[in-house]
Design an enzyme around this catalytic site. Structure first.
Site, PDB file in Angstrom:
ATOM      1  N   LYS A  45      -8.567  -0.521   6.325  1.00  0.00           N
ATOM      2  CA  LYS A  45      -8.950  -0.953   4.789  1.00  0.00           C
ATOM      3  C   LYS A  45      -8.162  -2.040   4.283  1.00  0.00           C
ATOM      4  O   LYS A  45      -8.542  -2.852   3.710  1.00  0.00           O
ATOM      5  CB  LYS A  45      -8.894   0.302   3.980  1.00  0.00           C
ATOM      6  CG  LYS A  45      -9.852   1.483   4.102  1.00  0.00           C
ATOM      7  CD  LYS A  45      -9.876   2.502   3.262  1.00  0.00           C
ATOM      8  CE  LYS A  45      -9.003   3.438   4.058  1.00  0.00           C
ATOM      9  NZ  LYS A  45      -9.340   4.900   3.973  1.00  0.00           N
TER      10      LYS A  45
ATOM     11  N   ASP B  47     -14.980   3.480   8.610  1.00  0.00           N
ATOM     12  CA  ASP B  47     -14.249   4.650   8.174  1.00  0.00           C
ATOM     13  C   ASP B  47     -14.352   5.559   7.185  1.00  0.00           C
ATOM     14  O   ASP B  47     -14.155   6.569   7.281  1.00  0.00           O
ATOM     15  CB  ASP B  47     -12.930   3.737   7.536  1.00  0.00           C
ATOM     16  CG  ASP B  47     -11.555   4.663   6.966  1.00  0.00           C
ATOM     17  OD1 ASP B  47     -11.166   5.535   7.534  1.00  0.00           O
ATOM     18  OD2 ASP B  47     -11.681   4.521   5.772  1.00  0.00           O
TER      19      ASP B  47
ATOM     20  N   ARG C 237     -14.055  13.627   9.103  1.00  0.00           N
ATOM     21  CA  ARG C 237     -12.708  14.373   9.765  1.00  0.00           C
ATOM     22  C   ARG C 237     -12.509  15.569   8.823  1.00  0.00           C
ATOM     23  O   ARG C 237     -11.781  16.680   8.850  1.00  0.00           O
ATOM     24  CB  ARG C 237     -11.527  13.451   9.771  1.00  0.00           C
ATOM     25  CG  ARG C 237     -11.768  12.482  10.913  1.00  0.00           C
ATOM     26  CD  ARG C 237     -10.940  11.035  10.852  1.00  0.00           C
ATOM     27  NE  ARG C 237      -9.533  11.533  10.546  1.00  0.00           N
ATOM     28  CZ  ARG C 237      -8.781  10.662   9.593  1.00  0.00           C
ATOM     29  NH1 ARG C 237      -9.313   9.514   9.083  1.00  0.00           N
ATOM     30  NH2 ARG C 237      -7.412  11.047   9.390  1.00  0.00           N
TER      31      ARG C 237
ATOM     32  N   SER D 213      -7.184   4.220   9.817  1.00  0.00           N
ATOM     33  CA  SER D 213      -8.096   4.438   8.731  1.00  0.00           C
ATOM     34  C   SER D 213      -7.256   3.648   7.596  1.00  0.00           C
ATOM     35  O   SER D 213      -8.052   2.788   7.007  1.00  0.00           O
ATOM     36  CB  SER D 213      -8.037   5.875   8.316  1.00  0.00           C
ATOM     37  OG  SER D 213      -8.838   5.949   7.026  1.00  0.00           O
TER      38      SER D 213
ATOM     39  N   HIS E 266       0.866  -1.414  -0.077  1.00  0.00           N
ATOM     40  CA  HIS E 266       0.056  -0.153  -0.014  1.00  0.00           C
ATOM     41  C   HIS E 266       0.994   1.153   0.045  1.00  0.00           C
ATOM     42  O   HIS E 266       1.866   1.350   0.961  1.00  0.00           O
ATOM     43  CB  HIS E 266      -0.804  -0.001   1.195  1.00  0.00           C
ATOM     44  CG  HIS E 266      -1.727   1.313   1.325  1.00  0.00           C
ATOM     45  ND1 HIS E 266      -2.723   1.431   0.563  1.00  0.00           N
ATOM     46  CD2 HIS E 266      -1.633   2.456   2.071  1.00  0.00           C
ATOM     47  CE1 HIS E 266      -3.429   2.762   0.871  1.00  0.00           C
ATOM     48  NE2 HIS E 266      -2.532   3.113   1.637  1.00  0.00           N
TER      49      HIS E 266
END
Ligand code: URA
Ligand code: CA
Length: 432
Positions: free
Chosen positions: A187, A161, A168, A183, A82
């Protein structure tokens, strides 16, 4: 339990229990706890932070707020990569076939999203016929038989999320390490990864502008991953200038193909090896990082990585001949050079601004409704540290319209030429 008491507890700097965090996330997902109370809590977390235990609990509560992907039918260690996001980041397109060629299962769920260019799926759709609308069964079968498949994001992953991130965004609480880390990690975990390699970017084109902030975020994510039983590590890499030379969808597919042939830009290649060797090592396919890197170099040299890319494209309905004939990818109608105005050395190529210039051409989405033009984008002819003569092209604009003056102006405003400059550090370190 009353939400107001939990807000007060966090406001006063105390630690929330697992049950309390579970209560908050479940209540918020169901709509039983209103936005205004969660806003207050997010602000309290912003100022008071969370302990490692709270961060792990928040992550897992968000994972369990929706569906999770079960990849247990896929054999082997599923290692996901990621990136926290950057400009011209083509690493996924290179790494997926590269590690799959070593027998490591790549079961990738990908999205489209907003940005300077499209996401991985948009880029792959530049290949004629390629599609990601496959069933879960087909996805699992492809990964077991060919070690690689990409499926579009579907289902209801981490709804807590989604809600919290949107909240946010409008309450000045995005920039909180415990909230960002949970967050992102929620995922990845919901998508079924056994092990996670994080590429945390730093610099103008990144979420985290300083190396120290990037390191702190990396440490937070690595600790969450390891605390919830997923082997996790991070590489901290430069995003002060765009990665590689191509920024745009077709252009990045071609760049990925070049890299799989061993002919890619040096920085992209170096980052792919830095991330890839960690993936191979975590997957248990090498006894050391050095051995892992040797293996990656071998499948590039013997053509197996490129062959895996062809196989992957064909499996998902695409035309594999683009690998040998990249001119079959969508091509822009106009190529416009941006010549240097002075002699010198390129000292700065401001990543986010150059990314926005590519987006203005149509390479990325400004809003969810925008259409992407897969053909357009920018090719950098120089990178930071390269010498340049007046009149030499800095950038080639690939456009589908003739008038690109605003893009030319942005490029000039964001490429600085000086008497002296050096290439930036690409990899600042790793966090385990
Ligand atoms: N990206 C995410 O997915 N979540 C954050 O909170 C910040 C960046
Ligand atoms: Ca690139």
């Amino acid at each position: 339990m009353r939400m107001v008491d939990l807000i007060q507890k966090k406001r006063d700097g105390k630690e929330l229990s697992s049950e309390e965090i579970g209560f908050i996330i479940e209540g918020y997902t169901k709509g039983e706890i209103p936005d205004y109370q969660v806003s207050a809590l997010a602000m309290a977390i912003f100022f008071r932070d969370m302990t490692d235990r709270e961060r792990a609990d928040l992550t897992m509560a968000m994972v369990h707020s929706g569906e999770t992907i079960d990849l247990s039918e896929i054999e082997g260690v599923k290692v996901d990569k990621h990136s926290t996001g950057g400009v011209g980041d083509t690493t996924t397109l290179v790494l997926a076939p590269l590690v799959a060629a070593l027998g490591i299962p790549v079961a990738k769920m990908s999205g489209r999203g907003l940005g300077h260019t499209g996401g991985t799926i948009d880029k792959l759709e530049a290949i004629s016929g390629f599609h990601v609308e496959i069933s879960k069964e087909e996805f699992v079968k492809l990964v077991n038989e060919h070690k690689i498949a990409v499926i579009g994001q579907s289902g209801n992953l981490t709804p807590a999320d989604k809600k919290l991130y949107a909240l946010r965004d409008v309450t000045a609480t995005v920039n909180s390490i415990p909230l960002i880390a949970s967050s992102i990690m929620s995922k990845k975990i919901a998508a079924g990864a056994d092990a996670i390699v994080l590429d945390v970017k730093t610099g103008a084109g990144a979420f985290m502008k300083s190396v120290d902030d990037a390191k702190e975020l990396a440490q937070a994510m690595v600790r969450i991953g390891n605390n919830v039983g997923r082997k996790t590590m991070a590489v901290i890499s430069d995003m002060s200038q765009p990665l590689g030379l191509a920024i745009g969808n077709s252009l990045e597919v071609k760049e990925a193909i070049d890299t799989l042939k061993g002919q890619g830009p040096k920085d992209l290649e170096e980052l792919c090896f830095a991330l890839g060797r960690q993936m191979v090592f975590l997957a248990g396919k090498a006894a050391s990082l050095e051995e892992a890197e040797e293996k990656l170099k071998e499948v590039i040299a013997n053509g197996k990585a490129l062959e895996k890319f062809r196989e992957f494209i064909a499996n998902q309905g695409g035309d594999p001949s683009v690998v040998d004939h990249p001119e079959k990818l969508p091509q822009a109608a106009f190529l416009i050079e941006v010549p240097a105005k002075t002699d010198g050395v390129v000292a700065e190529i401001v990543a986010d601004e150059i990314g926005t210039a590519a987006m203005l051409l149509g390479a990325g989405r400004a809003t969810k409704e925008s259409e992407i033009d897969l053909a357009v984008g920018l090719m950098l002819n120089k990178k930071v540290g390269d010498a340049v003569k007046a009149g030499e092209s800095l950038v080639t604009i690939h456009a589908n319209r003739e008038n690109v003056q605003e893009v030319v102006d942005m490029i000039y405003a964001n490429i600085r030429i000086a008497d002296q400059a050096e290439a930036p550090v690409l990899i600042y370190g790793t966090v385990t």
